[in-house]
Design an enzyme around this catalytic site. Structure first.
Site, PDB file in Angstrom:
ATOM      1  CG  ASN A  54      -0.248  -0.091   2.526  1.00 10.85           C
ATOM      2  OD1 ASN A  54       0.532   0.790   2.877  1.00 10.85           O
ATOM      3  ND2 ASN A  54      -0.506  -1.151   3.288  1.00 10.85           N
TER       4      ASN A  54
ATOM      5  CE  LYS B 102       8.732 -10.951 -14.447  1.00 15.37           C
ATOM      6  NZ  LYS B 102       9.597 -10.123 -15.314  1.00 15.37           N
TER       7      LYS B 102
ATOM      8  N   PRO C 123      -3.062 -12.185  10.328  1.00 19.48           N
ATOM      9  CG  PRO C 123      -1.091 -12.403  11.556  1.00 19.48           C
ATOM     10  CD  PRO C 123      -1.657 -12.612  10.186  1.00 19.48           C
ATOM     11  CG  ASP C 124      -7.239  -7.892  14.223  1.00 22.91           C
ATOM     12  OD1 ASP C 124      -6.525  -7.024  14.742  1.00 22.91           O
ATOM     13  OD2 ASP C 124      -8.427  -7.700  13.914  1.00 22.91           O
ATOM     14  CB  ILE C 125      -1.331  -6.499  14.815  1.00 29.26           C
ATOM     15  CG1 ILE C 125      -0.539  -7.252  13.735  1.00 29.26           C
ATOM     16  CG2 ILE C 125      -0.389  -5.954  15.894  1.00 29.26           C
ATOM     17  CD1 ILE C 125       0.429  -6.381  12.960  1.00 29.26           C
ATOM     18  CG  LEU C 126      -4.899  -2.582  16.731  1.00 35.23           C
ATOM     19  CD1 LEU C 126      -5.864  -1.661  16.001  1.00 35.23           C
ATOM     20  CD2 LEU C 126      -4.538  -2.006  18.081  1.00 35.23           C
TER      21      LEU C 126
ATOM     22  CG  PHE D 173      -3.521   5.747  13.123  1.00 37.62           C
ATOM     23  CD1 PHE D 173      -3.397   6.931  12.421  1.00 37.62           C
ATOM     24  CD2 PHE D 173      -2.921   5.648  14.355  1.00 37.62           C
ATOM     25  CE1 PHE D 173      -2.692   8.002  12.933  1.00 37.62           C
ATOM     26  CE2 PHE D 173      -2.205   6.699  14.896  1.00 37.62           C
ATOM     27  CZ  PHE D 173      -2.090   7.883  14.176  1.00 37.62           C
TER      28      PHE D 173
ATOM     29  CE  LYS E 244      -8.634  -0.395  12.915  1.00 29.71           C
ATOM     30  NZ  LYS E 244      -7.648   0.119  11.912  1.00 29.71           N
TER      31      LYS E 244
ATOM     32  CE  LYS F 103      -9.461  -4.526  13.957  1.00 31.61           C
ATOM     33  NZ  LYS F 103      -8.230  -4.639  13.161  1.00 31.61           N
TER      34      LYS F 103
END
Length: 410
Positions: free
Chosen positions: A212, A291, A308-311, A326, A340, A344
């Site tokens: 991103n 490639k 995986p969901d870090i928070l 954030f 959110k 969370k």
């Protein structure tokens, strides 16, 4: 502008040679507006651009230029100045002056004062963009940073020589804000702050990846602000091209799973976790060994699997830190951010709109800070200034918890 920390502060302003010296005149006035007492020391080359009389009129104090001033040095005036200063700010700091400071030279009044004073030293570089980028300049700055010298800037933009790039002196108001922030060293003293920043990259094959546009600037600015506030800071950084803020321990990662492991490993003993990274939600189910080549039908399908969901995993820890998330959104910013926050179980979320020149890859930003009981809108400002305001809010929430160590369930 948060400048109360400068009220009554004794600031020795050093002015080196360079066209940006003209901005130092306004800087003297702005420091005075913030309540600081200012004395000015100029190099002889600086006096070629702005006269000492200008600084004397603005500061109300005589200006010193030379070690060989018999009247001033009859009573060891340079030692008196070195003892008087509570902060030394050099703005502009030329490439030559930075080099001399890095190597401990004391061949004029200003460099001698820096060696003779116990006051914190801060430099605000100003030079041609190529001089700024030169490895010698960067190596000299690394030496100064390791000694604890604060480096303010530079900014990027059009330069007096016609070049465009990094090397512009920060504006006087920004320099005052930076110096004031340095006086907040006890705001998070004794606290362990963990910050994630930047993007994550998920490999598709040996040459391609999913990623991103996050530059990491906001997260790095938060790390800098937390360190300025006295915290012990660990920064888990995705793949970015940014210098590590002074006093910050940095862990470099690439993928979301690597960031997850690094954050969970460091979160066990932290008081605050600020999740500023733009973590990829998905990764390819399989990474090709070679490639991937174009196919005749012109199409390619990728099977993705969730990261995986870090928070969520940090929130589930037995010793739960204060959690700041954030939310970078392109629409319905506050509604998505509040959802959110609740989903969370965050203590605070910083929401900002991205896309079309907003949020990513820019120097300025705006934030809306949302908690269960309050909403605070921070208008557009440099990311470093927003970071300081966010750290102020975090420090206040820690105080409001009223716990001994700042951790535990919200």
């Amino acid at each position: 502008m948060a400048s109360n920390g400068l009220a009554g502060r004794q600031v020795l302003l050093g002015v080196a040679g360079g066209i940006a010296a003209y901005k130092a005149a306004d800087l003297v006035r702005r420091l005075g507006d913030a309540g600081a007492q200012v004395r000015v020391v100029m190099t002889e080359n600086a006096a070629r651009f702005v006269t000492p009389l200008t600084f004397q009129a603005l500061s109300g104090n005589p200006v010193r230029l030379s070690l060989w001033d018999e009247g001033a040095e009859a009573a060891m005036g340079h030692i008196e100045l070195a003892r008087w200063a509570q902060d030394i700010l050099i703005a502009p700091a030329s490439a030559d002056l930075i080099a001399r400071l890095a190597h401990g030279l004391a061949d004029d009044l200003l460099t001698t004062l820096c060696l003779a004073s116990a006051a914190p030293v801060h430099v605000a570089p100003a030079m041609n963009q190529q001089m700024w980028a030169h490895p010698a300049t960067q190596a000299n700055l690394d030496i100064l940073r390791r000694r604890g010298v604060g480096v303010f800037g530079p900014a990027a933009g059009e330069q007096a020589c016609g070049d465009v790039g990094s090397g512009r002196l920060l504006e006087p108001l920004e320099l005052v804000a930076r110096l004031a922030a340095r006086q907040r060293g006890d705001l998070l003293a004794g606290r362990q702050v963990l910050i994630s920043a930047g993007p994550t990259f998920e490999d598709i094959d040996p040459v391609r990846f999913l990623g991103n546009r996050s530059s990491g600037r906001m997260g790095f600015a938060i790390a800098e602000a937390a360190a300025e506030a006295g915290a012990s800071v660990t920064l888990v950084a995705g793949p970015v091209n940014l210098a590590t803020p002074a006093g910050v321990q940095r862990i470099d990662v690439r993928s979301a799973r690597e960031m997850h492991a690094a954050v969970l490993g460091a979160a066990q003993n932290c008081d605050v976790f600020i999740a500023a990274a733009a973590v990829g939600d998905f990764r390819p189910a399989e990474v090709a060994l070679h490639k991937i080549k174009k196919r005749g039908d012109g199409g390619l399908s990728l099977e993705l699997t969730q990261n995986p969901d870090i928070l969520a995993d940090v929130a589930a820890l037995p010793r739960r830190p204060l959690l700041v998330g954030f939310a970078a959104e392109t629409e319905n910013v506050e509604a998505y951010a509040r959802a959110k926050l609740e989903r969370k179980r965050l203590d605070l979320i910083a929401a900002n709109q991205v896309g079309s020149g907003l949020g990513f890859e820019v120097d300025d930003n705006s934030l809306t800070l949302i908690s269960a009981d309050a909403t605070l809108r921070l208008p557009t400002a440099p990311k470093r200034e927003l970071a300081r305001q966010l750290i102020d809010v975090v420090a206040q929430r820690l105080r409001d918890r009223g716990t001994d160590n700042g951790a535990g369930a919200a």
